[in-house]
Design a protein around this motif. Sequence first.
Motif, PDB file in Angstrom:
ATOM      1  N   TYR A 136      -0.170   6.162  -0.185  1.00  0.00           N
ATOM      2  CA  TYR A 136      -0.873   5.544   0.939  1.00  0.00           C
ATOM      3  C   TYR A 136      -1.409   6.642   1.846  1.00  0.00           C
ATOM      4  CZ  TYR A 136       2.266   1.777  -0.487  1.00  0.00           C
ATOM      5  OH  TYR A 136       2.974   0.856  -1.218  1.00  0.00           O
ATOM      6  N   ARG A 137      -2.615   6.398   2.377  1.00  0.00           N
ATOM      7  CA  ARG A 137      -3.103   7.241   3.465  1.00  0.00           C
ATOM      8  C   ARG A 137      -2.765   6.531   4.766  1.00  0.00           C
ATOM      9  NH1 ARG A 137      -9.317   8.462   4.354  1.00  0.00           N
ATOM     10  NH2 ARG A 137      -9.253   8.744   6.579  1.00  0.00           N
ATOM     11  N   LEU A 138      -2.010   7.219   5.631  1.00  0.00           N
ATOM     12  CA  LEU A 138      -1.538   6.608   6.874  1.00  0.00           C
ATOM     13  C   LEU A 138      -2.545   6.833   7.984  1.00  0.00           C
ATOM     14  CD1 LEU A 138       2.207   7.705   6.780  1.00  0.00           C
ATOM     15  CD2 LEU A 138       1.184   5.606   5.913  1.00  0.00           C
TER      16      LEU A 138
ATOM     17  N   TYR B  67      -0.372  11.418   4.302  1.00  0.00           N
ATOM     18  CA  TYR B  67      -0.140  10.576   3.127  1.00  0.00           C
ATOM     19  C   TYR B  67       1.358  10.326   2.980  1.00  0.00           C
ATOM     20  CZ  TYR B  67      -4.856  12.021   1.722  1.00  0.00           C
ATOM     21  OH  TYR B  67      -6.212  12.261   1.679  1.00  0.00           O
ATOM     22  N   LEU B  68       1.690   9.148   2.484  1.00  0.00           N
ATOM     23  CA  LEU B  68       3.070   8.829   2.104  1.00  0.00           C
ATOM     24  C   LEU B  68       3.068   8.490   0.621  1.00  0.00           C
ATOM     25  CD1 LEU B  68       5.988   8.334   3.283  1.00  0.00           C
ATOM     26  CD2 LEU B  68       5.420   5.915   3.137  1.00  0.00           C
ATOM     27  N   LEU B  69       3.844   9.236  -0.182  1.00  0.00           N
ATOM     28  CA  LEU B  69       3.910   9.027  -1.627  1.00  0.00           C
ATOM     29  C   LEU B  69       5.347   8.729  -2.026  1.00  0.00           C
ATOM     30  CD1 LEU B  69       1.145  10.485  -1.320  1.00  0.00           C
ATOM     31  CD2 LEU B  69       1.580  11.561  -3.521  1.00  0.00           C
ATOM     32  N   CYS B  70       5.511   7.754  -2.917  1.00  0.00           N
ATOM     33  CA  CYS B  70       6.838   7.384  -3.416  1.00  0.00           C
ATOM     34  C   CYS B  70       6.877   7.625  -4.925  1.00  0.00           C
ATOM     35  CB  CYS B  70       7.140   5.917  -3.121  1.00  0.00           C
ATOM     36  SG  CYS B  70       7.135   5.517  -1.366  1.00  0.00           S
ATOM     37  N   GLU B  71       7.880   8.372  -5.369  1.00  0.00           N
ATOM     38  CA  GLU B  71       8.047   8.680  -6.792  1.00  0.00           C
ATOM     39  C   GLU B  71       8.873   7.571  -7.454  1.00  0.00           C
ATOM     40  OE1 GLU B  71       9.969  12.181  -9.642  1.00  0.00           O
ATOM     41  OE2 GLU B  71       9.814  12.469  -7.462  1.00  0.00           O
ATOM     42  N   VAL B  72       8.337   7.047  -8.566  1.00  0.00           N
ATOM     43  CA  VAL B  72       8.960   5.924  -9.266  1.00  0.00           C
ATOM     44  C   VAL B  72       9.246   6.342 -10.709  1.00  0.00           C
ATOM     45  CG1 VAL B  72       8.723   3.514  -9.958  1.00  0.00           C
ATOM     46  CG2 VAL B  72       7.693   4.301  -7.818  1.00  0.00           C
TER      47      VAL B  72
ATOM     48  N   LYS C 245       2.623  -3.153  -2.965  1.00  0.00           N
ATOM     49  CA  LYS C 245       2.480  -4.272  -2.029  1.00  0.00           C
ATOM     50  C   LYS C 245       3.618  -4.292  -1.010  1.00  0.00           C
ATOM     51  CE  LYS C 245       0.189  -7.113  -5.529  1.00  0.00           C
ATOM     52  NZ  LYS C 245       0.288  -8.344  -6.366  1.00  0.00           N
ATOM     53  N   PHE C 246       4.848  -4.085  -1.495  1.00  0.00           N
ATOM     54  CA  PHE C 246       6.008  -4.200  -0.614  1.00  0.00           C
ATOM     55  C   PHE C 246       6.014  -3.098   0.448  1.00  0.00           C
ATOM     56  CE2 PHE C 246      10.389  -3.192   0.543  1.00  0.00           C
ATOM     57  CZ  PHE C 246      10.845  -4.440   0.954  1.00  0.00           C
ATOM     58  N   ILE C 247       5.868  -1.846   0.032  1.00  0.00           N
ATOM     59  CA  ILE C 247       5.908  -0.734   0.994  1.00  0.00           C
ATOM     60  C   ILE C 247       4.696  -0.784   1.915  1.00  0.00           C
ATOM     61  CG2 ILE C 247       5.959   1.774   1.230  1.00  0.00           C
ATOM     62  CD1 ILE C 247       7.412   1.928  -1.426  1.00  0.00           C
ATOM     63  N   GLY C 248       3.526  -1.179   1.367  1.00  0.00           N
ATOM     64  CA  GLY C 248       2.337  -1.322   2.213  1.00  0.00           C
ATOM     65  C   GLY C 248       2.562  -2.329   3.323  1.00  0.00           C
ATOM     66  N   CYS C 249       3.226  -3.425   2.996  1.00  0.00           N
ATOM     67  CA  CYS C 249       3.546  -4.451   4.002  1.00  0.00           C
ATOM     68  C   CYS C 249       4.497  -3.897   5.052  1.00  0.00           C
ATOM     69  CB  CYS C 249       4.144  -5.668   3.307  1.00  0.00           C
ATOM     70  SG  CYS C 249       4.497  -7.049   4.420  1.00  0.00           S
ATOM     71  N   GLU C 250       5.490  -3.120   4.626  1.00  0.00           N
ATOM     72  CA  GLU C 250       6.446  -2.538   5.563  1.00  0.00           C
ATOM     73  C   GLU C 250       5.767  -1.546   6.511  1.00  0.00           C
ATOM     74  OE1 GLU C 250       9.800  -3.178   5.951  1.00  0.00           O
ATOM     75  OE2 GLU C 250       9.306  -4.882   4.663  1.00  0.00           O
ATOM     76  N   LEU C 251       4.837  -0.767   5.981  1.00  0.00           N
ATOM     77  CA  LEU C 251       4.133   0.212   6.822  1.00  0.00           C
ATOM     78  C   LEU C 251       3.232  -0.479   7.840  1.00  0.00           C
ATOM     79  CD1 LEU C 251       3.218   2.858   4.095  1.00  0.00           C
ATOM     80  CD2 LEU C 251       4.901   3.109   5.921  1.00  0.00           C
ATOM     81  N   ARG C 252       2.604  -1.565   7.445  1.00  0.00           N
ATOM     82  CA  ARG C 252       1.753  -2.309   8.392  1.00  0.00           C
ATOM     83  C   ARG C 252       2.597  -2.916   9.512  1.00  0.00           C
ATOM     84  NH1 ARG C 252      -0.592  -3.617   3.364  1.00  0.00           N
ATOM     85  NH2 ARG C 252      -2.676  -2.722   3.136  1.00  0.00           N
TER      86      ARG C 252
ATOM     87  N   VAL D 226      -3.029   0.978   6.862  1.00  0.00           N
ATOM     88  CA  VAL D 226      -2.720   1.589   5.563  1.00  0.00           C
ATOM     89  C   VAL D 226      -3.932   1.526   4.648  1.00  0.00           C
ATOM     90  CG1 VAL D 226      -1.277   1.433   3.516  1.00  0.00           C
ATOM     91  CG2 VAL D 226      -0.280   1.059   5.756  1.00  0.00           C
ATOM     92  N   VAL D 227      -4.278   2.669   4.073  1.00  0.00           N
ATOM     93  CA  VAL D 227      -5.321   2.734   3.058  1.00  0.00           C
ATOM     94  C   VAL D 227      -4.654   3.173   1.761  1.00  0.00           C
ATOM     95  CG1 VAL D 227      -7.506   3.778   2.375  1.00  0.00           C
ATOM     96  CG2 VAL D 227      -7.026   3.361   4.791  1.00  0.00           C
ATOM     97  N   VAL D 228      -4.642   2.307   0.733  1.00  0.00           N
ATOM     98  CA  VAL D 228      -4.009   2.647  -0.542  1.00  0.00           C
ATOM     99  C   VAL D 228      -4.764   3.804  -1.171  1.00  0.00           C
ATOM    100  CG1 VAL D 228      -3.404   1.845  -2.844  1.00  0.00           C
ATOM    101  CG2 VAL D 228      -3.170   0.309  -0.890  1.00  0.00           C
ATOM    102  N   SER D 229      -4.059   4.854  -1.545  1.00  0.00           N
ATOM    103  CA  SER D 229      -4.671   6.056  -2.110  1.00  0.00           C
ATOM    104  C   SER D 229      -4.329   6.129  -3.594  1.00  0.00           C
ATOM    105  CB  SER D 229      -4.143   7.295  -1.377  1.00  0.00           C
ATOM    106  OG  SER D 229      -4.757   8.464  -1.859  1.00  0.00           O
ATOM    107  N   GLU D 230      -5.343   5.991  -4.435  1.00  0.00           N
ATOM    108  CA  GLU D 230      -5.108   6.019  -5.883  1.00  0.00           C
ATOM    109  C   GLU D 230      -4.776   7.438  -6.328  1.00  0.00           C
ATOM    110  OE1 GLU D 230      -7.489   5.201 -10.065  1.00  0.00           O
ATOM    111  OE2 GLU D 230      -8.227   4.316  -8.206  1.00  0.00           O
ATOM    112  N   ILE D 231      -3.669   7.597  -7.038  1.00  0.00           N
ATOM    113  CA  ILE D 231      -3.240   8.909  -7.527  1.00  0.00           C
ATOM    114  C   ILE D 231      -3.788   9.080  -8.943  1.00  0.00           C
ATOM    115  CG2 ILE D 231      -1.280  10.439  -7.881  1.00  0.00           C
ATOM    116  CD1 ILE D 231      -1.592   9.448  -5.005  1.00  0.00           C
ATOM    117  N   ASP D 232      -4.801   9.924  -9.098  1.00  0.00           N
ATOM    118  CA  ASP D 232      -5.411  10.076 -10.423  1.00  0.00           C
ATOM    119  C   ASP D 232      -4.630  11.032 -11.313  1.00  0.00           C
ATOM    120  OD1 ASP D 232      -5.995  12.278  -8.952  1.00  0.00           O
ATOM    121  OD2 ASP D 232      -8.105  12.407  -9.541  1.00  0.00           O
TER     122      ASP D 232
END
Length: 683
Positions: A98-100, A130-135, A152-159, A165-171
């Motif tokens: 996510y871009r915060l 940016y906030l990145l979570c390793e899965v 979806k879940f973490i994005g909701c928590e950050l909002r 929150v802008v979802v940042s695609e990790i290429d």
Amino acid sequence: MSPKLVLAVLCLVYLALVSGLYVVYKILFGWSPQSIIGAILYLVEALLVFLFSLVFLVKFKDEVLELVSGSFLVSDSIREDNRFVWRHGVWWCGLVGYRLVGFGDIDFERISGLSNVVRVFLIKYDDYAYLLCEVHGLSKSSVLEKCDYLEKFIGCELRKAGFEVVVSEIDKCPRFKATGSDLCFEENIGGEKRLVLRPPENLLISNRCVLAVEKKSGKFFFELYSLSEGRGEKPLVLLKATKPCLSIHLDRIAEEILKKTTPYVPCKRGIVVGYRIVGKKRTLEPVFFYPRGHVVVLGMTGIGKSVLLSLLARIFEKLGYAVVVLDWYGEFLGLGRVYRVGADYGINIIEHLSLDDFLFCLVKSRENVYENPQLSFMVSEQIRRAYMSLLLEKRKLTLFELYRKLEEMSSSPELTQDKRFGAEAAARRIWDLAINPAFNYDRFSLDFRKGVHVFDLSRLSEYSKDVFVNAFLYLLYAEYAGDKIAVFIDEASRVAHTSFRGENILDMCAKRVRKFNIRLVVADQNPLALSRSVLNMAKHIFLFKVVEEENLNYVVSALKAYFNLSEDELRKEIASLIEGECFYIAHGEGAVKIKVPYIRLTSAAEVRGREYRRRLERERALLLRLHGGEAFEEKVREVAKKHGVSVEKLQAYLEKYYTLEDVEKDKHKLPVRIYRALVDLLS
């Protein structure tokens, strides 16, 4: 790693060690543990090996598990279902990013405590956060499912925490050259290491850094890395969190990281107004502008305001607006169709405005020039008397005729001395306007089609410019009922100064004209002089460099809410802007630093000198007509007789054409005899 998997690994290691011990005994001593002594020795040795293995595994369990799982190995990225995954040792790995934007509290306790999240990374890269979570997962499909759910879940928590929150695609897995910091929260107390409960107030956070956070056995571990360029890059997922800490420590570091990032949500539509600047470097990220209200442009002279106004005029034109530019000095003549005020465009001001509205425009324009701008009761009364006389005598209502009537009254023996003096003072007040075609020659219209319409005011004196702009805006405010229109006004404090008494015309427009499809775009080099209500009504603000201390303090106090910077830091940022750079501030989007593309403008100095000479010629010509007396009237009669035209008709044209240049411009529009008579008379 699950407890069952850990137990299985321990059993395998133990069996391997015991089997190896049996082979060594067989080779060296040639006996079998079937004998009693051999069995006892073997069991003792096996027990010692077991105890040693158990102590070793407990002491270095993390290192052993990392070695067994191969987590020090990271493969190339593979695209699966619009998301990238890669092998991280025995695991499949993905990142949810996510871009915060904005400022809030990151709940590391909740995020890192999720069963699917192995590690959390908070990255600051110049103005971005940016906030990145390793899965992790045992298969690609399981990783993809976990990433989709967590996104979806973490994005909701950050909002909920207050972030945009802008979802940042990790290429691919990001790679950095990272250096661990010496920051830690442990201290030795009586030979025992304990955690400091109160984090330090001053933390030195670099402009590019990564905070790695991991939760193990209910405890937090962290590491703060500084990022740099050069060789030695390694994947982000190899950055470990090894230092113990508490959640309050993480909150303090996160607060400092987010503090110096710019809260900005990019507009999803509109036209490019510039390119984002990160630090001191211009990026290729476009910044879009879409008008949702009035626009204010602030900044010192010579720094790029006029260039931005030209660009905004083009943007409004492309968005389907009719654009009207009130050009004080002839800078914007190349933008579109030009109306030369006093030649192609004019307002018979006392015909289109009521007398009270005319006096309002007169007083507001005088506030920039005179210490006491108000007209005295006697002066106002004589203007009203002259106006009523023109109506009763059915003479043409023009300022020129009003001036002539006041001149007559100032020498009339029928009036008392104070009234004659009042009429003389009133005539002086309107002289500059009475001699100008812009206020007598009526070519007024508010029917503007789509495109850019530039009103060239360079032919007028400074006072006449103020009166014309006040009158034009008043008529726009009172009469306009067309399609959407944008009105551009540079040096807006000339008509909306903070020192003006009561409400000015720009205040009136800013508060009410939006409902009439009118957008105002105003600019000024002196923010402190601009009326507060104009600044408060703006939905878009472009802030260029400001260095004068009072102005700088004012804009910092007025706009600091849009920045995650202290007042001193914001003051330095604004004062350090160079030509063509500005902060774009939009309601609902935040603030962003941009570079404005360059547009070449007309040289105002050349226009100003040329128009000053023209204005001087017109004034001299009108003085000759007013005070030439019988000699000038005799000359008019001779020329009219010579060219076969009536005296009345020739005098009517003389009210429109003051100089030979004006006549030559309309040569093909005039009747041949009138043209020749005017050339003969004005040569």
